[in-house]
Motif scaffolding. Sequence first.
Motif, PDB file in Angstrom:
ATOM      1  N   GLY A   1       0.819  -1.212   0.000  1.00  0.00           N
ATOM      2  CA  GLY A   1       0.000   0.000   0.000  1.00  0.00           C
ATOM      3  C   GLY A   1       0.850   1.258   0.000  1.00  0.00           C
ATOM      4  N   GLU A   2       1.994   1.202   0.658  1.00  0.00           N
ATOM      5  CA  GLU A   2       2.905   2.344   0.680  1.00  0.00           C
ATOM      6  C   GLU A   2       3.502   2.557  -0.716  1.00  0.00           C
ATOM      7  OE1 GLU A   2       6.996   3.753   2.970  1.00  0.00           O
ATOM      8  OE2 GLU A   2       5.942   1.971   3.673  1.00  0.00           O
ATOM      9  N   VAL A   3       3.879   1.464  -1.373  1.00  0.00           N
ATOM     10  CA  VAL A   3       4.401   1.550  -2.741  1.00  0.00           C
ATOM     11  C   VAL A   3       3.317   2.110  -3.666  1.00  0.00           C
ATOM     12  CG1 VAL A   3       5.260   0.197  -4.703  1.00  0.00           C
ATOM     13  CG2 VAL A   3       6.043  -0.325  -2.375  1.00  0.00           C
ATOM     14  N   LEU A   4       2.113   1.602  -3.521  1.00  0.00           N
ATOM     15  CA  LEU A   4       0.998   2.078  -4.332  1.00  0.00           C
ATOM     16  C   LEU A   4       0.803   3.580  -4.156  1.00  0.00           C
ATOM     17  CD1 LEU A   4      -1.470   1.620  -6.161  1.00  0.00           C
ATOM     18  CD2 LEU A   4      -2.751   0.979  -4.090  1.00  0.00           C
ATOM     19  N   ALA A   5       0.782   4.033  -2.919  1.00  0.00           N
ATOM     20  CA  ALA A   5       0.549   5.453  -2.648  1.00  0.00           C
ATOM     21  C   ALA A   5       1.683   6.332  -3.167  1.00  0.00           C
ATOM     22  CB  ALA A   5       0.355   5.669  -1.151  1.00  0.00           C
ATOM     23  N   GLU A   6       2.931   5.962  -2.828  1.00  0.00           N
ATOM     24  CA  GLU A   6       4.061   6.842  -3.114  1.00  0.00           C
ATOM     25  C   GLU A   6       4.534   6.806  -4.566  1.00  0.00           C
ATOM     26  OE1 GLU A   6       7.203   6.375  -0.248  1.00  0.00           O
ATOM     27  OE2 GLU A   6       5.826   6.671   1.431  1.00  0.00           O
ATOM     28  N   LEU A   7       4.478   5.628  -5.186  1.00  0.00           N
ATOM     29  CA  LEU A   7       5.018   5.506  -6.541  1.00  0.00           C
ATOM     30  C   LEU A   7       3.973   5.597  -7.642  1.00  0.00           C
ATOM     31  CD1 LEU A   7       7.727   2.721  -6.090  1.00  0.00           C
ATOM     32  CD2 LEU A   7       7.963   5.207  -5.912  1.00  0.00           C
ATOM     33  N   TYR A   8       2.709   5.431  -7.271  1.00  0.00           N
ATOM     34  CA  TYR A   8       1.662   5.436  -8.294  1.00  0.00           C
ATOM     35  C   TYR A   8       0.621   6.525  -8.057  1.00  0.00           C
ATOM     36  CZ  TYR A   8       3.701   1.120  -9.984  1.00  0.00           C
ATOM     37  OH  TYR A   8       4.568   0.204 -10.504  1.00  0.00           O
ATOM     38  N   LEU A   9      -0.023   6.529  -6.914  1.00  0.00           N
ATOM     39  CA  LEU A   9      -1.118   7.477  -6.695  1.00  0.00           C
ATOM     40  C   LEU A   9      -0.637   8.924  -6.592  1.00  0.00           C
ATOM     41  CD1 LEU A   9      -3.427   5.489  -4.251  1.00  0.00           C
ATOM     42  CD2 LEU A   9      -3.562   5.689  -6.744  1.00  0.00           C
ATOM     43  N   GLU A  10       0.348   9.166  -5.733  1.00  0.00           N
ATOM     44  CA  GLU A  10       0.811  10.551  -5.533  1.00  0.00           C
ATOM     45  C   GLU A  10       1.321  11.191  -6.824  1.00  0.00           C
ATOM     46  OE1 GLU A  10       3.460  10.625  -2.145  1.00  0.00           O
ATOM     47  OE2 GLU A  10       1.907   9.785  -0.847  1.00  0.00           O
ATOM     48  N   PRO A  11       2.195  10.512  -7.595  1.00  0.00           N
ATOM     49  CA  PRO A  11       2.653  11.147  -8.848  1.00  0.00           C
ATOM     50  C   PRO A  11       1.520  11.437  -9.836  1.00  0.00           C
ATOM     51  CG  PRO A  11       4.098   9.327  -8.275  1.00  0.00           C
ATOM     52  CD  PRO A  11       2.916   9.265  -7.344  1.00  0.00           C
TER      53      PRO A  11
ATOM     54  N   ARG B   1     -11.453  -0.991   0.206  1.00  0.00           N
ATOM     55  CA  ARG B   1     -10.372  -1.943  -0.071  1.00  0.00           C
ATOM     56  C   ARG B   1      -9.068  -1.198  -0.368  1.00  0.00           C
ATOM     57  NH1 ARG B   1     -10.353  -6.554  -4.762  1.00  0.00           N
ATOM     58  NH2 ARG B   1     -12.397  -6.955  -3.851  1.00  0.00           N
ATOM     59  N   ILE B   2      -9.145  -0.175  -1.195  1.00  0.00           N
ATOM     60  CA  ILE B   2      -7.943   0.571  -1.559  1.00  0.00           C
ATOM     61  C   ILE B   2      -7.532   1.517  -0.431  1.00  0.00           C
ATOM     62  CG2 ILE B   2      -6.890   2.111  -3.255  1.00  0.00           C
ATOM     63  CD1 ILE B   2      -7.568  -0.777  -4.262  1.00  0.00           C
ATOM     64  N   GLU B   3      -8.494   2.142   0.220  1.00  0.00           N
ATOM     65  CA  GLU B   3      -8.174   3.025   1.347  1.00  0.00           C
ATOM     66  C   GLU B   3      -7.426   2.271   2.436  1.00  0.00           C
ATOM     67  OE1 GLU B   3     -11.829   6.265   1.218  1.00  0.00           O
ATOM     68  OE2 GLU B   3     -12.145   4.357   2.255  1.00  0.00           O
TER      69      GLU B   3
ATOM     70  N   SER C   1      -6.551   9.812  -6.075  1.00  0.00           N
ATOM     71  CA  SER C   1      -6.940   9.385  -4.736  1.00  0.00           C
ATOM     72  C   SER C   1      -7.211   7.886  -4.711  1.00  0.00           C
ATOM     73  CB  SER C   1      -8.208  10.121  -4.300  1.00  0.00           C
ATOM     74  OG  SER C   1      -9.316   9.671  -5.065  1.00  0.00           O
ATOM     75  N   ALA C   2      -7.222   7.328  -3.518  1.00  0.00           N
ATOM     76  CA  ALA C   2      -7.567   5.914  -3.343  1.00  0.00           C
ATOM     77  C   ALA C   2      -8.993   5.655  -3.829  1.00  0.00           C
ATOM     78  CB  ALA C   2      -7.414   5.515  -1.877  1.00  0.00           C
ATOM     79  N   ILE C   3      -9.877   6.607  -3.598  1.00  0.00           N
ATOM     80  CA  ILE C   3     -11.270   6.459  -4.030  1.00  0.00           C
ATOM     81  C   ILE C   3     -11.361   6.419  -5.555  1.00  0.00           C
ATOM     82  CG2 ILE C   3     -13.533   7.585  -4.074  1.00  0.00           C
ATOM     83  CD1 ILE C   3     -12.876   8.634  -1.222  1.00  0.00           C
ATOM     84  N   ALA C   4     -10.618   7.309  -6.219  1.00  0.00           N
ATOM     85  CA  ALA C   4     -10.621   7.316  -7.688  1.00  0.00           C
ATOM     86  C   ALA C   4     -10.053   6.009  -8.235  1.00  0.00           C
ATOM     87  CB  ALA C   4      -9.823   8.503  -8.210  1.00  0.00           C
ATOM     88  N   LEU C   5      -8.984   5.509  -7.618  1.00  0.00           N
ATOM     89  CA  LEU C   5      -8.405   4.239  -8.069  1.00  0.00           C
ATOM     90  C   LEU C   5      -9.394   3.103  -7.868  1.00  0.00           C
ATOM     91  CD1 LEU C   5      -6.093   2.538  -9.187  1.00  0.00           C
ATOM     92  CD2 LEU C   5      -5.222   2.364  -6.836  1.00  0.00           C
ATOM     93  N   ALA C   6     -10.049   3.090  -6.733  1.00  0.00           N
ATOM     94  CA  ALA C   6     -11.039   2.032  -6.475  1.00  0.00           C
ATOM     95  C   ALA C   6     -12.104   2.031  -7.560  1.00  0.00           C
ATOM     96  CB  ALA C   6     -11.671   2.230  -5.096  1.00  0.00           C
ATOM     97  N   GLY C   7     -12.536   3.191  -7.971  1.00  0.00           N
ATOM     98  CA  GLY C   7     -13.522   3.289  -9.047  1.00  0.00           C
ATOM     99  C   GLY C   7     -12.993   2.700 -10.345  1.00  0.00           C
TER     100      GLY C   7
END
Length: 100
Positions: A15-25, A43-45, A29-35
């Motif tokens: 989840g840290e890799v997902l947030a820092e290397l994919y979502l933040e750049p 699940r993503i949050e 948001s986690a909600i947008a990815l879940a969609g």
Amino acid sequence: MGKTMPLLKNPCHPGEVLAELYLEPLGMSAIALAGQLKVPRTRIERLVKGETGLSVDTAMRLAKFFGTTAEFWIDLQRAHDLARAHETVDLSDITPLPAA
């Protein structure tokens, strides 16, 4: 006997890799990815917060969406789980089988 893989000292939670290397750049948001992944937002949050592990289903969805592989995501989870287990599982009372 089987060959053992070396352990990383302190592997990141997937989840840290997902947030820092994919979502933040991406500014996503986690909600947008879940969609986009067609999964419940929780699940993503929870994954991004490190509250839950990564399922095979989620690994496959992340791989498809980001153009990676499910193995990449599962390997992150495996490394994280093994590192935590080495910190908490007591194996001191197990005697190894002698070599023949």
